[in-house]
Design an enzyme around this catalytic site. Structure first.
Site, PDB file in Angstrom:
ATOM      1  N   ASP A  50      11.770   1.948  14.303  1.00  0.00           N
ATOM      2  CA  ASP A  50      10.971   0.728  14.081  1.00  0.00           C
ATOM      3  C   ASP A  50       9.952   0.555  15.200  1.00  0.00           C
ATOM      4  O   ASP A  50       8.761   0.328  14.956  1.00  0.00           O
ATOM      5  CB  ASP A  50      11.874  -0.509  14.057  1.00  0.00           C
ATOM      6  CG  ASP A  50      12.853  -0.553  12.905  1.00  0.00           C
ATOM      7  OD1 ASP A  50      12.574  -1.240  11.924  1.00  0.00           O
ATOM      8  OD2 ASP A  50      13.907   0.106  12.999  1.00  0.00           O
ATOM      9  N   ASP A 116       4.912  -3.836   8.687  1.00  0.00           N
ATOM     10  CA  ASP A 116       6.360  -3.623   8.789  1.00  0.00           C
ATOM     11  C   ASP A 116       6.547  -2.123   8.984  1.00  0.00           C
ATOM     12  O   ASP A 116       6.414  -1.350   8.033  1.00  0.00           O
ATOM     13  CB  ASP A 116       7.089  -4.089   7.529  1.00  0.00           C
ATOM     14  CG  ASP A 116       8.611  -4.070   7.709  1.00  0.00           C
ATOM     15  OD1 ASP A 116       9.086  -3.356   8.605  1.00  0.00           O
ATOM     16  OD2 ASP A 116       9.310  -4.759   6.946  1.00  0.00           O
ATOM     17  N   THR A 121      15.568  -1.121   7.422  1.00  0.00           N
ATOM     18  CA  THR A 121      16.176  -0.555   8.631  1.00  0.00           C
ATOM     19  C   THR A 121      17.680  -0.328   8.458  1.00  0.00           C
ATOM     20  O   THR A 121      18.215   0.704   8.870  1.00  0.00           O
ATOM     21  CB  THR A 121      15.922  -1.475   9.839  1.00  0.00           C
ATOM     22  OG1 THR A 121      14.512  -1.602  10.039  1.00  0.00           O
ATOM     23  CG2 THR A 121      16.554  -0.905  11.096  1.00  0.00           C
ATOM     24  N   LYS A 223      11.806  -2.357  -3.567  1.00  0.00           N
ATOM     25  CA  LYS A 223      12.029  -3.166  -4.768  1.00  0.00           C
ATOM     26  C   LYS A 223      10.751  -3.304  -5.594  1.00  0.00           C
ATOM     27  O   LYS A 223      10.772  -3.166  -6.826  1.00  0.00           O
ATOM     28  CB  LYS A 223      12.566  -4.539  -4.375  1.00  0.00           C
ATOM     29  CG  LYS A 223      13.949  -4.516  -3.721  1.00  0.00           C
ATOM     30  CD  LYS A 223      14.385  -5.932  -3.386  1.00  0.00           C
ATOM     31  CE  LYS A 223      15.683  -5.968  -2.609  1.00  0.00           C
ATOM     32  NZ  LYS A 223      15.525  -5.531  -1.204  1.00  0.00           N
ATOM     33  N   ASP A 246       6.850  -8.212   5.019  1.00  0.00           N
ATOM     34  CA  ASP A 246       7.607  -7.570   3.943  1.00  0.00           C
ATOM     35  C   ASP A 246       6.859  -7.590   2.619  1.00  0.00           C
ATOM     36  O   ASP A 246       7.059  -6.715   1.780  1.00  0.00           O
ATOM     37  CB  ASP A 246       8.950  -8.284   3.725  1.00  0.00           C
ATOM     38  CG  ASP A 246       9.900  -8.151   4.895  1.00  0.00           C
ATOM     39  OD1 ASP A 246      10.132  -7.013   5.328  1.00  0.00           O
ATOM     40  OD2 ASP A 246      10.417  -9.185   5.368  1.00  0.00           O
TER      41      ASP A 246
END
Length: 308
Positions: A50, A116, A121, A223, A246
């Site tokens: 990250d 992001d 994660t 998604k 996100d």
């Protein structure tokens, strides 16, 4: 050519090369075996991947667009960035696109980039690598107008080297690239939702919508990709659990395919630099051809009362 192209095209073109480099960093860290996991909060992990992917993306974009606001999930960093993490070239195919009139004269100060560096994660640490994405969303004023989603592990079980991974993009008024949009199957309702952040309100929303199938997967980017590739009809998350970084990129690409993303009240999220980061109204996204209003009308009162 690059400097003469409209700002929006240059931003998307540069974001594509940046996320591709970030994807390699993510794979390299996994291969080295030391993920450097830090627990930021309950069910909220951060890894060295990250942190490093964000340094790569933010540094690469800020070097080219110093006057554009960039907001990353992992916050600012004072760490030195290795020279080979900084990419300043651009995807040439994006620069050749015809920019829609309403985006032709966008200025640096009007733009916010939401990053992001590693969406999913928790799944990354558990080896569920298909769920992992890198997200760069581009907003003008309040609205998401461009997005880039990189899947660093796409096709990783059957490919190797430079053939692993893919990058999707979308721009309002232009369309999408990097994948083949599909419509979900007729005659049934498939809903995707959170894999690890469920609660009674989230479940109540799902029950009220009476899906034929529920796909519980990680990552907002993953998604929304299920919607765009015809594997689900809607993404339903009746919780304040996700943030602007996100949803900015996925929303821009989904809308470019003809889909829709709002909160659970039907309101569009704002992506300007002064907005709050939390998506307090939850997330409802629907694929192209779906009746977004039907989902809003059939949500239970408990959802509307809980998510204000």
């Amino acid at each position: 050519m690059a400097q003469s192209a409209p700002l929006i095209l240059r931003l998307v073109a540069s974001s594509i090369t940046a996320v591709n480099r970030a994807g390699k960093i993510i794979r390299d860290i996994m291969n080295e075996g030391d993920l450097g996991i830090v627990e930021k909060g309950k069910n909220d992990l951060q890894t060295e991947a990250d942190r490093s992917a964000q340094r790569c993306i933010v540094t690469s974009l800020s070097r080219q667009f110093p006057s554009v606001t960039i907001i990353g999930e992992e916050g600012p960093s004072n760490c030195e960035v290795p020279a080979d993490w900084v990419v300043t070239d651009s995807d040439p195919q994006i620069l050749q696109l015809t920019c829609p009139k309403e985006l032709l004269d966008v200025k640096d100060h009007e733009v916010v980039i939401w990053v992001d560096p590693l969406d999913g994660t928790s799944e990354y640490t558990q080896g569920l690598l298909d769920h992992v994405t890198v997200l760069v969303g581009i907003a003008v004023g309040d609205r998401a107008v461009g997005g880039v989603i990189h899947q660093p592990y796409y096709n990783y079980k059957s490919a190797s080297g430079d053939d692993v991974g893919r990058t999707l993009w979308g721009i309002t008024g232009i369309g999408t690239g990097g994948f083949n949009p599909q419509l979900p199957p007729e005659g049934k309702r498939i809903i995707t939702t959170t894999r690890s952040h469920s609660n009674t309100v989230v479940q109540a929303a799902l029950d009220a919508l009476q899906p034929d199938e529920i796909l519980r997967v990680g990552g907002a980017g993953h998604k929304v990709m299920l919607l765009m590739e015809g594997k689900a009809h809607a993404y339903v998350f009746a919780s304040a659990g996700c943030k602007r970084w996100d949803t900015c990129a996925p929303e821009a690409i989904l809308v470019a395919t003809g889909g829709c993303l709002t909160d659970m009240h039907g309101n569009k999220y704002c992506y300007n630099k002064d907005t709050c980061h939390q998506n307090v109204g939850g997330v409802l996204a629907t694929a192209k051809g779906q009746d977004h209003g039907w989902y809003l009308r059939n949500l239970p009162d408990t959802v509307h009362q809980t998510l204000v």
